[in-house]
Scaffold this motif. Sequence first.
Motif, PDB file in Angstrom:
ATOM      1  N   GLY A   1       0.814  -1.202   0.000  1.00 21.21           N
ATOM      2  CA  GLY A   1       0.000   0.000   0.000  1.00 21.21           C
ATOM      3  C   GLY A   1       0.847   1.251   0.000  1.00 21.21           C
ATOM      4  O   GLY A   1       2.071   1.201   0.127  1.00 21.21           O
ATOM      5  N   GLY A   2       0.179   2.387  -0.149  1.00 20.19           N
ATOM      6  CA  GLY A   2       0.904   3.651  -0.136  1.00 20.19           C
ATOM      7  C   GLY A   2       0.071   4.767  -0.713  1.00 20.19           C
ATOM      8  O   GLY A   2      -1.139   4.624  -0.920  1.00 20.19           O
ATOM      9  N   LEU A   3       0.747   5.868  -0.991  1.00 17.63           N
ATOM     10  CA  LEU A   3       0.114   7.044  -1.574  1.00 17.63           C
ATOM     11  C   LEU A   3       0.418   7.071  -3.067  1.00 17.63           C
ATOM     12  O   LEU A   3       1.584   6.945  -3.471  1.00 17.63           O
ATOM     13  N   VAL A   4      -0.621   7.241  -3.865  1.00 15.56           N
ATOM     14  CA  VAL A   4      -0.454   7.267  -5.321  1.00 15.56           C
ATOM     15  C   VAL A   4      -1.384   8.319  -5.896  1.00 15.56           C
ATOM     16  O   VAL A   4      -2.458   8.587  -5.342  1.00 15.56           O
ATOM     17  N   GLN A   5      -0.967   8.913  -7.000  1.00 20.17           N
ATOM     18  CA  GLN A   5      -1.814   9.912  -7.658  1.00 20.17           C
ATOM     19  C   GLN A   5      -2.927   9.240  -8.452  1.00 20.17           C
ATOM     20  O   GLN A   5      -2.781   8.082  -8.875  1.00 20.17           O
ATOM     21  N   PRO A   6      -4.019   9.941  -8.665  1.00 21.65           N
ATOM     22  CA  PRO A   6      -5.082   9.393  -9.523  1.00 21.65           C
ATOM     23  C   PRO A   6      -4.527   8.978 -10.875  1.00 21.65           C
ATOM     24  O   PRO A   6      -3.707   9.687 -11.461  1.00 21.65           O
ATOM     25  N   GLY A   7      -4.979   7.806 -11.319  1.00 21.48           N
ATOM     26  CA  GLY A   7      -4.480   7.257 -12.576  1.00 21.48           C
ATOM     27  C   GLY A   7      -3.273   6.360 -12.404  1.00 21.48           C
ATOM     28  O   GLY A   7      -2.862   5.681 -13.356  1.00 21.48           O
ATOM     29  N   GLY A   8      -2.710   6.349 -11.213  1.00 18.89           N
ATOM     30  CA  GLY A   8      -1.531   5.545 -10.950  1.00 18.89           C
ATOM     31  C   GLY A   8      -1.852   4.090 -10.651  1.00 18.89           C
ATOM     32  O   GLY A   8      -3.015   3.668 -10.707  1.00 18.89           O
ATOM     33  N   SER A   9      -0.799   3.332 -10.324  1.00 17.99           N
ATOM     34  CA  SER A   9      -0.934   1.896 -10.070  1.00 17.99           C
ATOM     35  C   SER A   9      -0.224   1.500  -8.784  1.00 17.99           C
ATOM     36  O   SER A   9       0.746   2.145  -8.373  1.00 17.99           O
ATOM     37  N   LEU A  10      -0.727   0.436  -8.193  1.00 18.23           N
ATOM     38  CA  LEU A  10      -0.085  -0.206  -7.055  1.00 18.23           C
ATOM     39  C   LEU A  10      -0.318  -1.700  -7.171  1.00 18.23           C
ATOM     40  O   LEU A  10      -1.322  -2.134  -7.734  1.00 18.23           O
ATOM     41  N   ARG A  11       0.599  -2.461  -6.610  1.00 22.47           N
ATOM     42  CA  ARG A  11       0.394  -3.900  -6.513  1.00 22.47           C
ATOM     43  C   ARG A  11       0.468  -4.295  -5.045  1.00 22.47           C
ATOM     44  O   ARG A  11       1.508  -4.108  -4.393  1.00 22.47           O
ATOM     45  N   LEU A  12      -0.631  -4.831  -4.562  1.00 22.21           N
ATOM     46  CA  LEU A  12      -0.675  -5.328  -3.197  1.00 22.21           C
ATOM     47  C   LEU A  12      -0.282  -6.797  -3.176  1.00 22.21           C
ATOM     48  O   LEU A  12      -0.620  -7.552  -4.092  1.00 22.21           O
ATOM     49  N   SER A  13       0.401  -7.180  -2.115  1.00 22.21           N
ATOM     50  CA  SER A  13       0.775  -8.576  -1.922  1.00 22.21           C
ATOM     51  C   SER A  13       0.171  -9.085  -0.618  1.00 22.21           C
ATOM     52  O   SER A  13       0.013  -8.330   0.342  1.00 22.21           O
ATOM     53  N   CYS A  14      -0.135 -10.357  -0.615  1.00 21.94           N
ATOM     54  CA  CYS A  14      -0.675 -11.004   0.577  1.00 21.94           C
ATOM     55  C   CYS A  14       0.106 -12.302   0.773  1.00 21.94           C
ATOM     56  O   CYS A  14      -0.099 -13.261   0.031  1.00 21.94           O
TER      57      CYS A  14
END
Length: 116
Positions: free
Chosen positions: A9-22
């Motif tokens: 998780g984290g802070l991202v701008q609109p239109g951006g991407s993140l990959r969460l892991s579990c």
Amino acid sequence: QVQVVESGGGLVQPGGSLRLSCAASGFTLEYYTMGWFRQAPGKEREGVSCISSGDGSTNYADSVKGRFTISRNNAKNTTYLQMNSLKPEDTAVYYCSAVDWLNSYWGQGTQVTVSS
């Protein structure tokens, strides 16, 4: 000891991407249906996506279809949630769950904030 630990998780701008892991420990992830849920401030927890233990079929909430992709790597005992085209309304704490007919395990959550 059974654990489910989210990260990414984290802070991202609109239109951006993140990959969460579990990452799962203490049990074999491939035998569980894995799910991602989220809870925004003042709102109820809602289901985002899940992937079955058998054929790996997936489901998505309408609000994330076409933008999020759930996957699993059984060799790494890890499930992922790739989130693209993020919107401010995706801001929430994201939780991972592992469920079979007998047990359910939850992680502590990871914060995702989408803001400019």
